[in-house]
Structures are given as C-alpha cells and as structure tokens.
Design a protein around this motif. Structure first.
Motif, PDB file in Angstrom:
ATOM      1  N   ASN A 171       3.136   0.309 -11.094  1.00 56.47           N
ATOM      2  CA  ASN A 171       3.216  -0.850 -12.142  1.00 56.47           C
ATOM      3  C   ASN A 171       3.053  -2.118 -11.043  1.00 56.47           C
ATOM      4  N   PHE A 172       2.155  -2.917 -11.776  1.00 62.50           N
ATOM      5  CA  PHE A 172       1.694  -4.040 -10.793  1.00 62.50           C
ATOM      6  C   PHE A 172       2.623  -5.051 -10.437  1.00 62.50           C
ATOM      7  N   CYS A 225       0.837  -1.197   0.058  1.00 59.50           N
ATOM      8  CA  CYS A 225      -0.035  -0.126   0.065  1.00 59.50           C
ATOM      9  C   CYS A 225       0.825   1.233   0.011  1.00 59.50           C
ATOM     10  N   SER A 226       1.781   1.140   0.862  1.00 64.97           N
ATOM     11  CA  SER A 226       2.782   2.449   0.936  1.00 64.97           C
ATOM     12  C   SER A 226       3.189   2.653  -0.393  1.00 64.97           C
ATOM     13  N   ALA A 227       3.926   1.625  -1.251  1.00 63.06           N
ATOM     14  CA  ALA A 227       4.245   1.753  -2.433  1.00 63.06           C
ATOM     15  C   ALA A 227       3.434   2.446  -3.346  1.00 63.06           C
ATOM     16  N   ILE A 228       2.067   2.244  -3.231  1.00 59.25           N
ATOM     17  CA  ILE A 228       0.984   2.739  -4.198  1.00 59.25           C
ATOM     18  C   ILE A 228       0.843   4.180  -3.614  1.00 59.25           C
ATOM     19  N   ARG A 229       0.968   4.549  -2.491  1.00 59.30           N
ATOM     20  CA  ARG A 229       0.838   5.696  -1.900  1.00 59.30           C
ATOM     21  C   ARG A 229       1.880   6.449  -2.369  1.00 59.30           C
ATOM     22  N   ASN A 230       2.994   6.125  -2.706  1.00 58.22           N
ATOM     23  CA  ASN A 230       4.260   6.861  -2.904  1.00 58.22           C
ATOM     24  C   ASN A 230       4.267   6.984  -4.528  1.00 58.22           C
ATOM     25  N   GLY A 231       3.146   6.498  -5.044  1.00 64.43           N
ATOM     26  CA  GLY A 231       3.121   6.938  -6.529  1.00 64.43           C
ATOM     27  C   GLY A 231       3.432   5.602  -7.608  1.00 64.43           C
TER      28      GLY A 231
END
Lengths: 294, 294
Positions: free
Chosen positions: B220-221, B211-217
């Motif tokens: 890429n799956f 989730c953090s990776a997604i929140r950080n932008g």
C-alpha cells in the motif's frame, strides 16, 4: 521506391546512404499528394542524392478539430505513384503510436511567430507541427528539408525550430506554384464554385498591388495593408477577406516602424466551401530588389 | 583533453570519431564538478570509446530564481582538471547565446512526471532541462548519455524525452554515490552544521525502512509513505521533511492502486543551509528482488 513504416529500418537506410557520401533530402507531408508536393519532390530530387518523403497525418496539429483529423483525405496508392514518379526513393509511412510512443509526454512549444496570420485562428497548431517535425527530423536525420512557401508561416517557424534545436539541416523554401492566371495551386481550388474560380486570380493581383506600392516607395505597413484591402474591396464579390497582413519575414512581426529588409504580404480569403491563402515576399532593404522565393 | 566552445567544431570531432567506428558517450553538467560527476565520467570512460562532457549553466531551468542563476558557482580550472583526470576527452563549453541563438522562440514542454517530487516546487524547471538537453543531444549526437540517479525525476524525464523525440541514444542511469555512513554525496553536504551532518545518515535509513516494509510484503503506497515519515519523526531533530513520496518508476505516478513493478521511494529534507534529496528504487514485481541502480 522503398516503403518503410519502421523508424529503425529508415534510420539504417539513411545511415547506409550517408556512409556512401550521399546527401539526404526530406519532404514531410500529410499525404493526399498533389502538384504542390510534386514540386517539392522534384526540387529534392534535383538537389539531394537521396529523397525521403513521409506521409503522416499528425493528430497533434489539428487542435480541437477532431473531425478534421478523422476525415483527413487519404489515397495511399495515388501517393505512392506520385512520389515515385517525382524521384522519391523512400516513402516513410509510420503509425501514430510509433511517432507518439508515450502520447504527448514531451512536446515542442513555439513561443513566437504563432499569434499572426493563420496561427491566430489555430491555437496550438504550430506546436503540433514543431513536435512532429522534431521527431521526424531526429528519425530521418536529413541534410536538407523542403517546404513550400505557400505556408510561409510554417517555413518561418521551421527555420526557428532548426536554429533553436541546432538541427544540422538546411531548409530549402520552394516557391508557390501558380496556375496560368496566377491563382496559387491548392487542393482546395476544386471546391471553388465557377464564379469564385473566375474571381480567385484577383487574390494574387491584390498581393501584386501591395508589391507595387512598396516598389513605388511606400514604407508604412498600415498603408500597404490598406492598399491591398482596397484592391479586394474593388475586385472581390464572393470572397470575404479573413486577413491581410504585412510583416517582416521570417520574423513575422514589424521589426521597425518603418519597413526595411525582407517583408511578406499575406492574405486569407473565405469562399463558400474553401478558404484560400496566398502570399508574396519582397526585399525592400536598401535597394528594392527581386521578389524572393516566388 | 580538448576544450571546445563552437558546436560546429564539436560536431566535426564527433563525426570523425564515429567514422572510426568509435562510440561516443556524453555527460551534460552545469559545472562546479564534484565526485558525483566524477563517477559519471568514469562510467562513461568505461563504457564509451570517446567521452564528451559539457559545462553549461542553463538559464532556462532556474525559473524565477534569477539570483540562483547569477550566483551559480563556477570553477573552470577545477572542472577541467577533474574532467581530464576522469577520462573525459572533450569538454564542451558553449556560451548562452550559442545555445539560445534566438532566445526561447522554440522550447520543449514536459507534460507528465513534473508535478511530483522536486518538480512540484519548481514549475518550468524540467521544461528548461528538456529544452537544453534537446539542443545538446542534437549538437553532440552521442550514442550514450549518463545521468545520476540522485536526481531520479530528471532521469525519468530524460527517458521520456529520448523516447518522445526518437533520439538514437541509450541512457545509462548511474547509482547514487554514498559516504561510508550512507549519506548521499552532494556538494550541499558541506553546508550542513555539525549536528545536522551527524543526523543526515538517517535520511538513507528512513528510505531503507520503506524498502524493508516492501520486502515484508507491504503493497500500500500510503502505508509505506507513513512508515518512512514515522522513521523520520523518531530520528530527525534538525531536519524538516519537505516530502516523502512512493511512486512507480519511471512513470512517477501510482500505476495501480496496489503496488507492482519498479517503484521509487524519494525524500527531501530541509536543514538550516541545505535541502537534501535522496531516493531508492526497488523492484516489487512478482518477485521482490534487488534494488536497481543503487
């Protein structure tokens, strides 16, 4: 007569009728309505307070025959006229994308009764029929549904569907409509050449020959099939027999080696431009009794 | 609390409640009820006037694992106590031969969303789930059904089922219940060895890393999957990763190469005597917003 395309509107209508204590009958069709449908509508009008009919050409029951689906005949004005004249209260005319909102993500599979009679040459056909009927039964929520015994295999499979999924629906199987000479009514009869039309009443006579054999005490499936085949060998010149089968009904298999209970004699015969089907069901249980639903 | 085994009696009860204008909530279970079920019952009691729960160990969702079915744990007294204490009004306890009156003559087939996550290793499992739910939805005729997001794939497939068959039912997906240290509640947690139990909260932390990776932008799956895997490589000693996957939700596939909309990060990890699953869903649409249904 109401004409509705929206499932929510139809559902609301049915709910309002049920609140008034009225029973709701339902006749699903693919349109291009003829006298066979008319007899179902009339039966529904006699035995249900409110009659809903649907016209929906179901793409998932045509199998690989994309052409058949694309060229399926349509006559929306004629359909509406006939339905109204037979006492239909609501005609439900949904779009394909309404009935299949997410394509075929979830479908119904019929695992028995499909590998015989017409099902043998139409793989997947009854899966498509059961899928669309599940959707329509859930949308319409009828008390009674009406199907014609002309397609006896379909009737047997719809019974399985209703029982399997616990639909609180009664199924009324309506007798085959026949011309004065015995030929089962069908929209395909007009495609018969004059000689073929003269010969076609022999199809029903062949079925009656099978019934006679049973009434005379014959209880061997294969010998009854042979007696019907022999009748056709003697009496058909143009028609080519596609199948003759004798099975327990509605099980659509030989429940015991020696025939007992209700059975069906079903045939399909090919002519130049039309393939005709017909059947009779007969109770050959302890007492040999009436021909049912004919 | 009523306990009923007969579908007709249950149907009559539900009808009588609906006639009074009451909404009917339904929680289907396989019994051996625990806190996860309790949270579903409580949510149902909060949001429906009447709560029906079913206990039915469905034989058709076990695939080839006949042993699993035969040995599925049962505790009918404990189940009744827990259900009643959580506000369930009717416990429906049908027999197998009642739900499957003619065996598997007609079943439901789920054609999408099954080949990923847990479905990959359980062929036919979701066909069995969809088949029994179709039967139960038709018998109970609820207004709302409640499922736990613990089995997020099941929730996605039930949504497809409801949409495909036009069930007039709202689905409420209930958040995963967690221990204070983040471990998703499960009846299987008691099978963890002491070291494994100490390690198990890392599973959720791995999901949070994703989730953090997604929140950080990150969009890429594969790189998000890799970041979760890397977390587990660093933090798991006993647990063996079965899968880590990132997919659009509820589609359960990569809708576009570049991540958009709602997505799920789902994992399964094997321990000595238990296989644990967990997931988070997160909206990474235009605005990166709240974690839904958690």
């Amino acid at each position: 007569m109401l004409q509705l395309t929206d499932p929510a509107a139809l559902r609301e209508f049915v709910k309002s009728q049920k609140r008034l204590g009225k029973s709701v009958g339902f006749v699903p069709t693919m349109g291009y309505l003829h006298k066979g449908h008319a007899s179902l509508f009339k039966k529904a009008a006699e035995t249900s307070d409110v009659v809903v009919a649907s016209v929906f050409v179901n793409p998932t029951q045509f199998g690989e025959k994309k052409d058949d689906y694309d060229n399926y005949p349509k006559d929306s004005q004629g359909d509406a006229r006939l339905a109204e004249s037979c006492g239909v209260n609501v005609l439900f005319l949904p779009k394909v994308e309404t009935i299949y909102p997410n394509g075929q993500q979830v479908t119904v599979k019929v695992n028995e009764k499909t590998g015989v009679l017409c099902g043998k040459s139409r793989p997947g056909h009854f899966d498509g029929v059961a899928t669309v009927l599940t959707k329509l039964f859930t949308i319409v929520a009828p008390d009674i549904v009406y199907f014609g015994m002309k397609d006896a295999q379909q009737v047997a499979i719809v019974r399985s569907l209703i029982d399997s999924f616990h639909f609180p629906i009664k199924l009324i199987a309506c007798p085959i409509m026949r011309e004065a000479d015995g030929l089962a009514k069908s929209s395909r009869n007009v495609r018969l050449l004059p000689d073929e039309r003269r010969e076609a009443p022999e199809l029903y006579k062949g079925l009656q020959a099978g019934c006679s054999a049973i009434r005379n005490g014959e209880r061997n499936f294969d010998r009854i099939i042979a007696s019907v085949r022999r009748y056709y060998e003697l009496h058909l010149q143009s028609g080519v027999v596609d199948y003759v089968d004798v099975l327990n009904y509605p099980e659509l298999k030989r429940v015991k080696d020696k025939m007992t209970g209700r059975i069906i004699i079903a045939i399909a015969v090919r002519y130049a431009n039309a393939r005709l089907i017909d059947n009779v069901t007969i109770d050959c249980g302890n007492k040999i009794s009436e021909v049912e639903a004919q």
